[in-house]
Motif scaffolding. Structure first.
Motif, PDB file in Angstrom:
ATOM      1  N   VAL A 179       6.506   5.448  -7.398  1.00  0.00           N
ATOM      2  CA  VAL A 179       6.804   4.361  -6.457  1.00  0.00           C
ATOM      3  C   VAL A 179       6.103   3.081  -6.889  1.00  0.00           C
ATOM      4  O   VAL A 179       6.679   1.983  -6.830  1.00  0.00           O
ATOM      5  N   ALA A 180       4.855   3.209  -7.351  1.00  0.00           N
ATOM      6  CA  ALA A 180       4.111   2.032  -7.815  1.00  0.00           C
ATOM      7  C   ALA A 180       4.823   1.371  -8.993  1.00  0.00           C
ATOM      8  O   ALA A 180       4.884   0.131  -9.088  1.00  0.00           O
ATOM      9  N   ALA A 181       5.386   2.172  -9.890  1.00  0.00           N
ATOM     10  CA  ALA A 181       6.109   1.623 -11.046  1.00  0.00           C
ATOM     11  C   ALA A 181       7.330   0.822 -10.590  1.00  0.00           C
ATOM     12  O   ALA A 181       7.635  -0.240 -11.146  1.00  0.00           O
ATOM     13  N   ILE A 182       8.024   1.329  -9.565  1.00  0.00           N
ATOM     14  CA  ILE A 182       9.195   0.628  -9.026  1.00  0.00           C
ATOM     15  C   ILE A 182       8.768  -0.695  -8.382  1.00  0.00           C
ATOM     16  O   ILE A 182       9.362  -1.754  -8.625  1.00  0.00           O
ATOM     17  N   LEU A 235       0.866  -1.183   0.000  1.00  0.00           N
ATOM     18  CA  LEU A 235       0.000   0.000   0.000  1.00  0.00           C
ATOM     19  C   LEU A 235       0.900   1.230   0.000  1.00  0.00           C
ATOM     20  O   LEU A 235       1.810   1.334   0.826  1.00  0.00           O
ATOM     21  N   ILE A 236       0.658   2.155  -0.922  1.00  0.00           N
ATOM     22  CA  ILE A 236       1.473   3.375  -1.036  1.00  0.00           C
ATOM     23  C   ILE A 236       0.671   4.566  -0.555  1.00  0.00           C
ATOM     24  O   ILE A 236      -0.430   4.835  -1.060  1.00  0.00           O
ATOM     25  N   LEU A 265       2.096  12.088  -8.465  1.00  0.00           N
ATOM     26  CA  LEU A 265       3.253  11.668  -9.260  1.00  0.00           C
ATOM     27  C   LEU A 265       4.192  10.783  -8.444  1.00  0.00           C
ATOM     28  O   LEU A 265       4.791   9.847  -8.976  1.00  0.00           O
ATOM     29  N   MET A 266       4.330  11.098  -7.165  1.00  0.00           N
ATOM     30  CA  MET A 266       5.181  10.278  -6.297  1.00  0.00           C
ATOM     31  C   MET A 266       4.595   8.876  -6.168  1.00  0.00           C
ATOM     32  O   MET A 266       5.324   7.876  -6.263  1.00  0.00           O
ATOM     33  N   ARG A 267       3.283   8.795  -5.982  1.00  0.00           N
ATOM     34  CA  ARG A 267       2.639   7.486  -5.856  1.00  0.00           C
ATOM     35  C   ARG A 267       2.814   6.658  -7.125  1.00  0.00           C
ATOM     36  O   ARG A 267       3.127   5.467  -7.069  1.00  0.00           O
ATOM     37  N   THR A 274       3.689  -6.316  -5.535  1.00  0.00           N
ATOM     38  CA  THR A 274       2.598  -5.691  -6.282  1.00  0.00           C
ATOM     39  C   THR A 274       1.938  -4.597  -5.453  1.00  0.00           C
ATOM     40  O   THR A 274       1.820  -4.730  -4.231  1.00  0.00           O
ATOM     41  N   THR A 275       1.551  -3.515  -6.109  1.00  0.00           N
ATOM     42  CA  THR A 275       0.822  -2.435  -5.436  1.00  0.00           C
ATOM     43  C   THR A 275      -0.656  -2.806  -5.398  1.00  0.00           C
ATOM     44  O   THR A 275      -1.280  -2.992  -6.447  1.00  0.00           O
TER      45      THR A 275
END
Length: 212
Positions: A25-28, A13-14, A20-22, A36-37
């Motif tokens: 981070v989700a892409a990473i 969970l982010i 944009l930060m979320r 998985t996010t």
């Protein structure tokens, strides 16, 4: 048959108030086959809701959030889910920020701007039951002066002091006498090893005791 914890995909969970930060981070996280996010949240309140809905293995928590802070959100979630695991992902580098986050129950602490490998290492380490504190975080925590805890009332006085209020005005706002405010200010100066109000505020900002 259920998968063992070792081979399970780590659900993340982010929580961050910057879209944009979320997304970044989700892409990473989603770039890893074992992670998985499962959800994103932009506030502490939403983080609590999303945690209840998805029960993630790891929550990446920013500290600076609107209304409810990241530390408050961690405390709220852990009251209901003591097993919840958190990695703080923030710009706050002060020893008090780190101390408060760890006291609330975070097991990892990452400063935004560190290599993204550090984030992935933190998720994996905390998921496996360990802690992840990079060297800069450990050094900041080690620099925390002993006996520097402020009481709730002292923290209230410091917050008002930092926004430029006089002792008289602080007393009016808190419903205490000006003499009592002066006593609190003296204690604050002593605990922050400051010679005057200005130095106290500068020290408080550097350590993360107050934020603007």
């Amino acid at each position: 048959m259920a998968q063992s914890r070792d081979t399970q995909t780590i659900k993340v969970l982010i929580v961050d108030d910057h879209p944009l930060m979320r997304v970044g981070v989700a892409a990473i996280v989603d770039g890893r086959p074992d992670m998985t996010t499962v959800a994103q949240a932009s506030s502490g309140e939403e983080a609590i809701e999303q945690y209840e809905r998805h029960l993630p293995d790891i929550t990446l928590m920013d500290l600076r959030l609107p209304q409810m802070s990241g530390v408050e959100a961690i405390r709220s979630i852990r009251r209901l889910h003591p097993q919840a695991r958190f990695v703080v992902l923030t710009t706050y580098e002060g020893d008090e920020d780190i101390h408060q986050a760890l006291e609330a129950g975070a097991q990892g602490y990452i400063i935004k701007g560190m290599p993204y490998d550090s984030l992935l290492q933190a998720i994996a380490r905390v998921y496996s039951g360990g802690r992840f504190l990079p060297v800069p975080v450990k050094l900041a925590l080690a620099s925390r002066p002993p006996h520097s805890e402020l009481s709730h009332r002292e923290q209230q006085v410091l917050d008002l002091l930092a926004t430029g209020n006089s002792n008289k005005r602080i007393g009016e706002l808190l419903g205490i006498t000006e003499a009592t405010v002066k006593c609190h200010v003296s204690t604050i100066l002593m605990r922050l090893n400051a010679v005057d109000r200005t130095q106290a505020v500068i020290s408080a900002l550097q350590r993360g005791l107050v934020h603007f």
